[in-house]
Scaffold this motif. Sequence first.
Motif, PDB file in Angstrom:
ATOM      1  N   ASN A 142      49.472  46.118  40.593  1.00 58.40           N
ATOM      2  CA  ASN A 142      48.806  45.751  41.830  1.00 58.40           C
ATOM      3  C   ASN A 142      47.370  46.248  41.758  1.00 58.40           C
ATOM      4  O   ASN A 142      47.118  47.352  41.279  1.00 58.40           O
ATOM      5  N   CYS A 145      50.619  40.323  49.226  1.00 59.54           N
ATOM      6  CA  CYS A 145      49.298  40.357  48.586  1.00 59.54           C
ATOM      7  C   CYS A 145      48.383  39.248  49.114  1.00 59.54           C
ATOM      8  O   CYS A 145      48.848  38.224  49.625  1.00 59.54           O
ATOM      9  N   ASP A 146      47.104  39.474  48.966  1.00 57.56           N
ATOM     10  CA  ASP A 146      46.117  38.470  49.356  1.00 57.56           C
ATOM     11  C   ASP A 146      45.869  37.462  48.243  1.00 57.56           C
ATOM     12  O   ASP A 146      45.338  36.376  48.483  1.00 57.56           O
ATOM     13  N   GLY A 147      46.217  37.836  47.028  1.00 52.22           N
ATOM     14  CA  GLY A 147      45.969  36.937  45.913  1.00 52.22           C
ATOM     15  C   GLY A 147      46.782  37.297  44.695  1.00 52.22           C
ATOM     16  O   GLY A 147      47.464  38.323  44.667  1.00 52.22           O
ATOM     17  N   ILE A 148      46.692  36.454  43.687  1.00 51.21           N
ATOM     18  CA  ILE A 148      47.404  36.685  42.429  1.00 51.21           C
ATOM     19  C   ILE A 148      46.482  36.332  41.274  1.00 51.21           C
ATOM     20  O   ILE A 148      45.699  35.377  41.347  1.00 51.21           O
ATOM     21  N   ILE A 149      46.553  37.144  40.214  1.00 50.83           N
ATOM     22  CA  ILE A 149      45.730  36.926  39.028  1.00 50.83           C
ATOM     23  C   ILE A 149      46.668  36.766  37.840  1.00 50.83           C
ATOM     24  O   ILE A 149      47.522  37.619  37.595  1.00 50.83           O
ATOM     25  N   ALA A 209      53.043  35.945  45.422  1.00 54.46           N
ATOM     26  CA  ALA A 209      52.023  36.866  45.927  1.00 54.46           C
ATOM     27  C   ALA A 209      52.190  37.085  47.429  1.00 54.46           C
ATOM     28  O   ALA A 209      52.098  38.215  47.919  1.00 54.46           O
ATOM     29  N   HIS A 215      44.731  33.654  47.393  1.00 49.76           N
ATOM     30  CA  HIS A 215      43.664  33.469  46.408  1.00 49.76           C
ATOM     31  C   HIS A 215      44.291  33.435  45.011  1.00 49.76           C
ATOM     32  O   HIS A 215      44.763  34.446  44.505  1.00 49.76           O
ATOM     33  N   TYR A 216      44.313  32.262  44.411  1.00 48.11           N
ATOM     34  CA  TYR A 216      44.901  32.077  43.086  1.00 48.11           C
ATOM     35  C   TYR A 216      43.807  32.120  42.028  1.00 48.11           C
ATOM     36  O   TYR A 216      42.842  31.363  42.072  1.00 48.11           O
ATOM     37  N   LYS A 234      41.365  44.087  49.807  1.00 48.78           N
ATOM     38  CA  LYS A 234      42.260  43.003  49.392  1.00 48.78           C
ATOM     39  C   LYS A 234      43.186  43.476  48.267  1.00 48.78           C
ATOM     40  O   LYS A 234      42.793  44.283  47.435  1.00 48.78           O
ATOM     41  N   TYR A 287      45.722  42.332  45.125  1.00 45.81           N
ATOM     42  CA  TYR A 287      46.094  41.280  44.182  1.00 45.81           C
ATOM     43  C   TYR A 287      47.243  41.742  43.301  1.00 45.81           C
ATOM     44  O   TYR A 287      47.257  42.878  42.830  1.00 45.81           O
TER      45      TYR A 287
END
Length: 289
Positions: A106, A195-199, A190, A215-216, A112, A114
């Motif tokens: 994480n 979470c706010d996004g994923i990476i 996510a 947010h992708y 934020k 991710y």
Amino acid sequence: MKTSFKTIVISDVHLGTKGSKAKEISRFLKQYRCENLILNGDIIDGWQLKKSGSWKRKHTRFFNRILKMIEQSQTNVYYLRGNHDDFLEQILPLQIGRLHILTDMNYESFGKKYFITHGDVFDSITTNLRWIAYLGDVGYTFLLWLNRVVNYYRFKAGLPYYSLSQYIKSKIKKAISFIDDYETELAKMAKAKGCDGIICGHIHKAENRMIDGIHYLNSGDWVETMSALAEDHEGNWQLIYYREIDFRGIQAETQLTPFPLPEATIIPLRQVSFESRSDDDITPPTIRL
């Protein structure tokens, strides 16, 4: 002066294969300074090394560059396991100084959160039907070989680089559907994790967009796309493409001397080539930065 980022994310370098752009990724990292470097899976291609792959000096130089970033810039390096470097599972988790080897993580920054993962855990093909994944790897390796042949002759004819595999994937409806489903499922994961996004990486398709409020981000690859994700010191993310970097301007700037020389002794800048044409879950740890 090097451009400074808070975090840089790269994935899918596939060191040990002929298609790996080891020289380019080393040159790319040399141009930037960052607090955190996230190597998001498939950095080393263990699958190919077991078969027909080979380890070369340029592959070692990539890790030499990583060690220099740790030593000279105090960069924190996080190496996350991918499906092609799944041999790392035998030592996970591991920390040696500023080097962390993890399954996933994480990442919290500027309020934020991710979730960072290579992405293969969400791919039923690579997790449940491993033999099909190996078969697909053979096909992709062949495509990369054919792509090198095609671009060799395009280069001779003065034509720009062309990605044959990207063209084929864009024309096959099942491939398009798989990518869309993959991205949607990752966004759902996510959201489920709060979470706010994923990476991620894995599918070799760089992306920076919103999916249902998530947010992708996908860092792409260093086999064809040659792309990376970068977060600035205000929390903004962007994709950087190797082929769009002005190495000519960077070289000219670094060669400027702080003292004026007599006109007769000024040495002209030599020209260089700017594109390589080589023929050649789990509860993850939370990193607050």
